[in-house]
Write an enzyme that holds these catalytic residues in place. Sequence first.
Site, short mmCIF file in Angstrom:
data_model
loop_
_atom_site.label_atom_id
_atom_site.label_comp_id
_atom_site.label_asym_id
_atom_site.label_seq_id
_atom_site.Cartn_x
_atom_site.Cartn_y
_atom_site.Cartn_z
N ARG A 97 -0.83 -18.07 14.18
CA ARG A 97 -1.00 -16.68 13.73
C ARG A 97 0.31 -15.93 13.62
NH1 ARG A 97 -6.46 -14.37 16.05
NH2 ARG A 97 -5.31 -12.44 15.98
N GLY A 107 -2.49 -36.18 6.47
CA GLY A 107 -2.93 -37.57 6.46
C GLY A 107 -3.75 -37.94 7.69
N GLY A 153 -10.67 -8.86 8.64
CA GLY A 153 -11.70 -9.83 8.29
C GLY A 153 -13.09 -9.26 8.55
N ARG A 175 -12.81 -20.39 14.29
CA ARG A 175 -13.97 -20.26 15.17
C ARG A 175 -15.26 -20.60 14.43
NH1 ARG A 175 -12.77 -15.08 18.31
NH2 ARG A 175 -12.72 -14.33 16.19
N GLY A 193 -14.95 -8.41 11.16
CA GLY A 193 -15.16 -7.28 12.05
C GLY A 193 -14.70 -5.98 11.40
N VAL A 203 0.85 -1.20 0.00
CA VAL A 203 0.00 0.00 0.00
C VAL A 203 0.89 1.25 0.00
CG1 VAL A 203 -1.64 1.37 1.39
CG2 VAL A 203 -1.98 -1.11 1.14
N ASP A 244 -8.46 -17.41 8.72
CA ASP A 244 -9.61 -18.33 8.61
C ASP A 244 -10.04 -18.61 7.16
OD1 ASP A 244 -9.60 -18.47 11.32
OD2 ASP A 244 -11.27 -17.10 11.63
N HIS A 297 -2.12 -20.00 19.11
CA HIS A 297 -1.62 -18.82 18.40
C HIS A 297 -0.32 -19.04 17.63
CE1 HIS A 297 -4.77 -17.00 20.76
NE2 HIS A 297 -4.73 -15.99 19.92
O1 F6P Z 1 -10.70 -14.65 13.52
C1 F6P Z 1 -9.48 -15.26 13.28
C2 F6P Z 1 -9.04 -16.12 14.41
O2 F6P Z 1 -7.78 -16.54 14.06
C3 F6P Z 1 -9.90 -17.32 14.80
O3 F6P Z 1 -9.67 -18.47 14.05
C4 F6P Z 1 -9.53 -17.48 16.25
O4 F6P Z 1 -10.56 -18.09 16.96
C5 F6P Z 1 -9.37 -16.08 16.70
O5 F6P Z 1 -8.93 -15.36 15.60
C6 F6P Z 1 -8.42 -15.93 17.88
O6 F6P Z 1 -8.51 -14.62 18.31
P1 F6P Z 1 -7.80 -14.03 19.60
O7 F6P Z 1 -6.36 -13.85 19.25
O8 F6P Z 1 -8.49 -12.75 19.86
O9 F6P Z 1 -7.98 -15.07 20.66
#
Ligand code: F6P
Length: 308
Positions: free
Chosen positions: A241, A171, A87, A157, A89, A8, A113, A238
Amino acid sequence: MNAAIRAVVRTSIAHNLEVAGIYRGYQGLIDGDIVEMQAHSVSNIIQRGGTILKSSRCEAFRTEEGRKKAYKQIKKHGLDGLVVIGGDGTFTGARVFSSEYPFPIVGVPGTIDNDLYGTDYTIGYDTALNTAMEAVDKIRDTADSHNRLFFVEVMGRDAGFIALNCGIAGGAEAVLVPESPTYIDDIIQKLDEGWKRKKSSSIIIVAEGDDQGGAFKVAEKVNKKFKQYNTRVVVLGHIQRGGSPSCFDRVLASRLGAGAVVALLEGLSNVMVGLVNQEIVHTSFTKATKHHQEIDKNLLDLVEILSV
Ligand code: F6P
């Protein structure tokens, strides 16, 4: 998300625009936590996980008062358009905001997700999927050596994309997703058939949003009736993530970030930029959030066929 921010910033500069970064999403917009960005502000970030601009779940933006404050900051900082990355929200907030204030907003899909309608893939999904798959590979070593049954809970979720594809790639013996009802007796029957064929270990992938209430609950219900295996539960959480993004995610984020700037320049607003069949497409925030990306039921059948 860093690759998207970089795209961006640099696409804006390539079009002779001034560009600013807003820290902590809508919270930073409300607080006026806004800084000017140059090409070098985004140097050396494409390989980093997380987001240099940070993120927040902002309750205040759900209120009229909060959105009014945000609009005041927009005026104060002389902003002409906004790119939001996130996403459900994030886009719902953007949609409500632009129904109240006539201000151009374009969205970039960023969620592990992969459940947004209007794009084949969302930023972060591929990296998260590979992290989950690698974790399952490692768990399999113990499952196999110690003859155990593992229930591995992955994120999702409301969506089972990570569970389903991680299950196929790893698998797994079964995959439980929110999009399809889970029957404990079916799992037990499958495990029993395997046990009778002298299968020594099994891995079942459970999406956190599965209707039985997650991996611990499923394990408990299965264990009550089927005690043959020594069982363990792992919640990946996490770790899915974070980490350095995959090549696929970096390219996707670069294309979508650049696409968002081009969309604003073309006068588009209230849309999410997505990639469908390798083409950039625009989908209204309403559609992107109200229609969820459908899970492919054939892939659930594939798990059944392959996990003998
Ligand atoms: O919305 C994405 C997500 O990765 C979900 O799969 C998961 O439940 C959530 O975020 C976890 O969020 P937080 O970090 O707020 O617990």
